[in-house]
Design a protein around this motif. Structure first.
Motif, PDB file in Angstrom:
ATOM      1  N   TYR A  47       0.859  -1.180   0.000  1.00 37.35           N
ATOM      2  CA  TYR A  47       0.000   0.000   0.000  1.00 37.35           C
ATOM      3  C   TYR A  47       0.895   1.229   0.000  1.00 37.35           C
ATOM      4  O   TYR A  47       1.575   1.526   0.981  1.00 37.35           O
ATOM      5  CB  TYR A  47      -0.947  -0.015   1.203  1.00 37.35           C
ATOM      6  N   LYS A  48       0.881   1.944  -1.137  1.00 35.55           N
ATOM      7  CA  LYS A  48       1.698   3.142  -1.322  1.00 35.55           C
ATOM      8  C   LYS A  48       0.920   4.350  -0.816  1.00 35.55           C
ATOM      9  O   LYS A  48      -0.234   4.551  -1.177  1.00 35.55           O
ATOM     10  CB  LYS A  48       2.075   3.304  -2.788  1.00 35.55           C
ATOM     11  N   VAL A  49       1.551   5.155   0.036  1.00 34.72           N
ATOM     12  CA  VAL A  49       0.900   6.299   0.671  1.00 34.72           C
ATOM     13  C   VAL A  49       1.132   7.551  -0.171  1.00 34.72           C
ATOM     14  O   VAL A  49       2.264   7.858  -0.549  1.00 34.72           O
ATOM     15  CB  VAL A  49       1.447   6.514   2.101  1.00 34.72           C
ATOM     16  N   ALA A  54      -3.849   5.445   0.991  1.00 37.74           N
ATOM     17  CA  ALA A  54      -2.951   4.310   0.765  1.00 37.74           C
ATOM     18  C   ALA A  54      -3.543   3.523  -0.398  1.00 37.74           C
ATOM     19  O   ALA A  54      -4.674   3.051  -0.323  1.00 37.74           O
ATOM     20  CB  ALA A  54      -2.849   3.449   2.008  1.00 37.74           C
ATOM     21  N   GLU A  55      -2.785   3.430  -1.486  1.00 39.48           N
ATOM     22  CA  GLU A  55      -3.275   2.767  -2.693  1.00 39.48           C
ATOM     23  C   GLU A  55      -2.573   1.430  -2.896  1.00 39.48           C
ATOM     24  O   GLU A  55      -1.351   1.344  -2.843  1.00 39.48           O
ATOM     25  CB  GLU A  55      -3.048   3.665  -3.909  1.00 39.48           C
ATOM     26  N   LYS A  56      -3.365   0.398  -3.123  1.00 40.78           N
ATOM     27  CA  LYS A  56      -2.828  -0.946  -3.351  1.00 40.78           C
ATOM     28  C   LYS A  56      -2.031  -0.940  -4.649  1.00 40.78           C
ATOM     29  O   LYS A  56      -2.550  -0.565  -5.698  1.00 40.78           O
ATOM     30  CB  LYS A  56      -3.981  -1.949  -3.424  1.00 40.78           C
ATOM     31  N   GLN A  80       6.537   6.006  -0.198  1.00 38.12           N
ATOM     32  CA  GLN A  80       6.281   5.567   1.173  1.00 38.12           C
ATOM     33  C   GLN A  80       5.230   4.476   1.116  1.00 38.12           C
ATOM     34  O   GLN A  80       4.225   4.611   0.410  1.00 38.12           O
ATOM     35  CB  GLN A  80       5.783   6.710   2.039  1.00 38.12           C
ATOM     36  N   ILE A  81       5.472   3.396   1.854  1.00 35.55           N
ATOM     37  CA  ILE A  81       4.515   2.299   1.891  1.00 35.55           C
ATOM     38  C   ILE A  81       4.197   1.941   3.337  1.00 35.55           C
ATOM     39  O   ILE A  81       4.931   2.312   4.253  1.00 35.55           O
ATOM     40  CB  ILE A  81       5.027   1.045   1.142  1.00 35.55           C
ATOM     41  N   ILE A  82       3.116   1.222   3.511  1.00 32.03           N
ATOM     42  CA  ILE A  82       2.747   0.712   4.832  1.00 32.03           C
ATOM     43  C   ILE A  82       3.388  -0.660   4.977  1.00 32.03           C
ATOM     44  O   ILE A  82       3.117  -1.559   4.176  1.00 32.03           O
ATOM     45  CB  ILE A  82       1.218   0.627   4.969  1.00 32.03           C
ATOM     46  N   THR A  86      -1.581  -5.554   6.691  1.00 33.58           N
ATOM     47  CA  THR A  86      -2.649  -4.877   5.948  1.00 33.58           C
ATOM     48  C   THR A  86      -3.894  -5.745   5.829  1.00 33.58           C
ATOM     49  O   THR A  86      -4.768  -5.465   5.018  1.00 33.58           O
ATOM     50  CB  THR A  86      -2.140  -4.476   4.544  1.00 33.58           C
ATOM     51  N   GLN A  94      -8.073   1.216  -2.273  1.00 34.69           N
ATOM     52  CA  GLN A  94      -7.635   2.449  -1.603  1.00 34.69           C
ATOM     53  C   GLN A  94      -8.136   2.453  -0.164  1.00 34.69           C
ATOM     54  O   GLN A  94      -9.235   1.961   0.111  1.00 34.69           O
ATOM     55  CB  GLN A  94      -8.181   3.687  -2.315  1.00 34.69           C
ATOM     56  N   LEU A  97      -6.423   7.286   5.081  1.00 33.36           N
ATOM     57  CA  LEU A  97      -5.630   7.308   6.316  1.00 33.36           C
ATOM     58  C   LEU A  97      -6.027   8.510   7.151  1.00 33.36           C
ATOM     59  O   LEU A  97      -6.283   9.583   6.623  1.00 33.36           O
ATOM     60  CB  LEU A  97      -4.144   7.371   5.987  1.00 33.36           C
TER      61      LEU A  97
END
Length: 99
Positions: A47-49, A54-56, A80-82, A86, A94, A97
């Protein structure tokens, strides 16, 4: 282990030694901190922030160490990723956050 030159003078029998074995050395590798996200998605998604969302994002991983994982495709430097788990996102494309 064998010494190719003279044996160190202060080395004793049954002495413990911490070592690091480097099996491969790579330069210019994109890597992220290893986290639960690898198990949550099998290493196929992160998941990119971006701007509070946060988008898969599909990723391809490479070499893994105890602390880091190589990213071959799907992310670029500065993304940046989580890295935490998840599973609670229920595979949503999506996630909003909040602080």
């Amino acid at each position: 282990m064998r010494f190719t030159q003279e044996m160190p003078k202060k080395l004793r029998q049954n002495q413990r030694l911490n070592t690091q074995i480097i099996l491969e050395y790579k330069e210019n590798v994109l890597q992220v901190q290893r986290g639960q996200f690898l198990e949550s998605s099998g290493g196929r998604f992160a998941y990119k922030v971006n701007n509070g969302l946060a988008e898969k994002t599909a990723i391809t991983t490479g070499a893994r160490s105890l602390s880091h994982v190589e990213i071959l495709n799907g992310l670029t430097l500065g993304d940046q990723i989580i890295i935490s788990g998840t599973d609670t996102f229920n595979a949503a494309n999506q996630v909003l956050l909040s602080d």
